[in-house]
Design a protein around this motif. Structure first.
Motif, short mmCIF file in Angstrom:
data_model
loop_
_atom_site.label_atom_id
_atom_site.label_comp_id
_atom_site.label_asym_id
_atom_site.label_seq_id
_atom_site.Cartn_x
_atom_site.Cartn_y
_atom_site.Cartn_z
N ALA A 101 26.56 38.50 96.59
CA ALA A 101 26.46 37.56 95.47
C ALA A 101 27.09 38.13 94.21
O ALA A 101 27.79 37.43 93.47
CB ALA A 101 24.99 37.21 95.23
N LEU A 102 26.86 39.42 93.96
CA LEU A 102 27.47 40.05 92.79
C LEU A 102 28.99 40.10 92.91
O LEU A 102 29.71 39.91 91.92
CB LEU A 102 26.90 41.47 92.63
CG LEU A 102 25.43 41.57 92.22
CD1 LEU A 102 24.95 43.02 92.27
CD2 LEU A 102 25.22 40.99 90.82
N GLN A 103 29.48 40.35 94.13
CA GLN A 103 30.93 40.38 94.33
C GLN A 103 31.54 39.00 94.11
O GLN A 103 32.63 38.89 93.54
CB GLN A 103 31.24 40.90 95.74
CG GLN A 103 30.94 42.38 95.93
CD GLN A 103 31.11 42.83 97.37
OE1 GLN A 103 30.94 42.04 98.30
NE2 GLN A 103 31.44 44.10 97.56
N ARG A 104 30.84 37.95 94.54
CA ARG A 104 31.35 36.60 94.29
C ARG A 104 31.38 36.31 92.80
O ARG A 104 32.36 35.75 92.29
CB ARG A 104 30.47 35.57 95.02
CG ARG A 104 30.71 35.48 96.51
CD ARG A 104 30.07 34.24 97.10
NE ARG A 104 28.62 34.22 96.91
CZ ARG A 104 27.76 34.74 97.78
NH1 ARG A 104 28.21 35.31 98.90
NH2 ARG A 104 26.46 34.70 97.56
N ASP A 105 30.33 36.68 92.10
CA ASP A 105 30.31 36.44 90.66
C ASP A 105 31.39 37.25 89.94
O ASP A 105 31.94 36.81 88.93
CB ASP A 105 28.93 36.81 90.09
CG ASP A 105 27.83 35.87 90.57
OD1 ASP A 105 28.18 34.75 91.01
OD2 ASP A 105 26.65 36.24 90.51
N ALA A 106 31.69 38.45 90.44
CA ALA A 106 32.69 39.30 89.82
C ALA A 106 34.11 38.85 90.14
O ALA A 106 35.07 39.28 89.48
CB ALA A 106 32.50 40.75 90.25
N GLY A 107 34.25 37.99 91.15
CA GLY A 107 35.58 37.50 91.51
C GLY A 107 36.32 38.37 92.50
O GLY A 107 37.52 38.17 92.72
N THR A 108 35.65 39.32 93.12
CA THR A 108 36.32 40.20 94.07
C THR A 108 36.22 39.70 95.51
O THR A 108 36.78 40.32 96.41
CB THR A 108 35.72 41.62 94.01
OG1 THR A 108 34.31 41.55 94.28
CG2 THR A 108 35.93 42.22 92.62
N GLU A 109 35.53 38.58 95.72
CA GLU A 109 35.43 37.98 97.04
C GLU A 109 36.18 36.64 97.05
O GLU A 109 36.22 35.94 96.03
CB GLU A 109 33.97 37.72 97.41
CG GLU A 109 33.19 38.98 97.76
CD GLU A 109 33.61 39.56 99.09
OE1 GLU A 109 33.52 38.85 100.11
OE2 GLU A 109 34.05 40.73 99.11
N PRO A 110 36.79 36.25 98.17
CA PRO A 110 37.43 34.94 98.24
C PRO A 110 36.43 33.82 97.95
O PRO A 110 35.23 33.96 98.21
CB PRO A 110 37.94 34.87 99.68
CG PRO A 110 38.09 36.29 100.11
CD PRO A 110 36.98 37.03 99.41
#
Length: 256
Positions: A101-110
């Motif tokens: 979830a943190l990676q999605r919020d940070a924009g590092t996940e598709p």
């Protein structure tokens, strides 16, 4: 025949010839040195023109291509690191879900979903005023400026965008949309118009935010007056790539 009182002529003439000969020899030696230096400098090219010199724009584009290759390489390495970390970190499923979830919020996940794409483009170079009572355009009136791109990005965030891609790059919190002349410099890479900005989110909310933006309303005046490019497209499904560059903060620290 002259007597001892006559002035000596031959020695006097020799005094004046010697410096002239020395000066002549020095000039030829200097000319030879110049020819040798020019040959070594030119290496067979014409040094009277700048055709052999790398133009700044070419250098920027070369560095942009190098940056793109490095980003691809870094993204691949990051995937390997993430895979190893997930295998060996011993975290629980709940912790893994929180990290995702943190990676999605940070924009590092598709990121996938409904989306809107805004395309901005320069006006034709020979554009003239298209409506009455409008002055003929100046060169700056016919090109996309940094504030135009920033206005679109800000409006899409305001409209609830979950993620934004400018050209082929995902934006994150430290991304800066900057223009030099009529080229966009984004995260170490250079782009030319037309510029495409894609946002994942509710299309109705995104388009409503675009319409409500005062900066975009001002841009629309130039669209009507001089023919600047403006196009908005809906997409049922789009996948934005994850950001693959560095995420280190060099000039700020996160608030804890």
């Amino acid at each position: 025949m002259s007597n001892s009182a006559d002035p000596p002529t031959k020695p006097a003439r020799r005094v004046f010839r010697r410096p002239v000969r020395l000066l002549t020899a020095a000039v030829f030696a200097l000319a030879g040195l110049i020819f040798v230096t020019s040959f070594n400098t030119s290496k067979g090219t014409n040094i009277r023109t700048d055709d052999s010199l790398l133009k700044l724009s070419d250098l920027i584009r070369e560095r942009s291509g190098n940056n793109a290759e490095l980003e691809d390489s870094a993204g691949s390495v990051r995937e390997d690191v993430d895979a190893l970390a997930e295998r060996d970190d011993g975290s629980t499923k709940a912790e893994d879900a929180e990290l995702k979830a943190l990676q999605r919020d940070a924009g590092t996940e598709p990121l996938s979903g409904e989306a809107v794409t805004v395309t901005l483009n320069d006006a034709p170079p020979n554009a003239t005023a298209r409506i009455p009572n409008v002055p003929e355009p100046q060169p700056n009136d016919l090109v996309i400026h940094q504030q135009d791109l920033q206005a679109v990005v800000n409006a899409l965030w305001q409209g609830g965008a979950k993620g934004i891609r400018v050209m082929d790059q995902r934006l994150i919190s430290t991304s800066a949309v900057r223009c030099v002349g009529n080229t966009l410099i984004l995260q170490g890479r250079v782009y030319s118009p037309p510029y495409k900005v894609t946002a994942v989110g509710d299309p109705a909310d995104l388009k409503r935010a675009l319409t409500a933006s005062p900066a975009i309303q001002n841009y629309q005046l130039y669209v009507d007056a001089y023919g600047l490019g403006w196009k908005v497209d809906d997409h049922e499904a789009v996948t934005l790539p994850g950001y693959s560059g560095t995420v280190d903060l060099h000039y700020a620290k996160p608030v804890r």
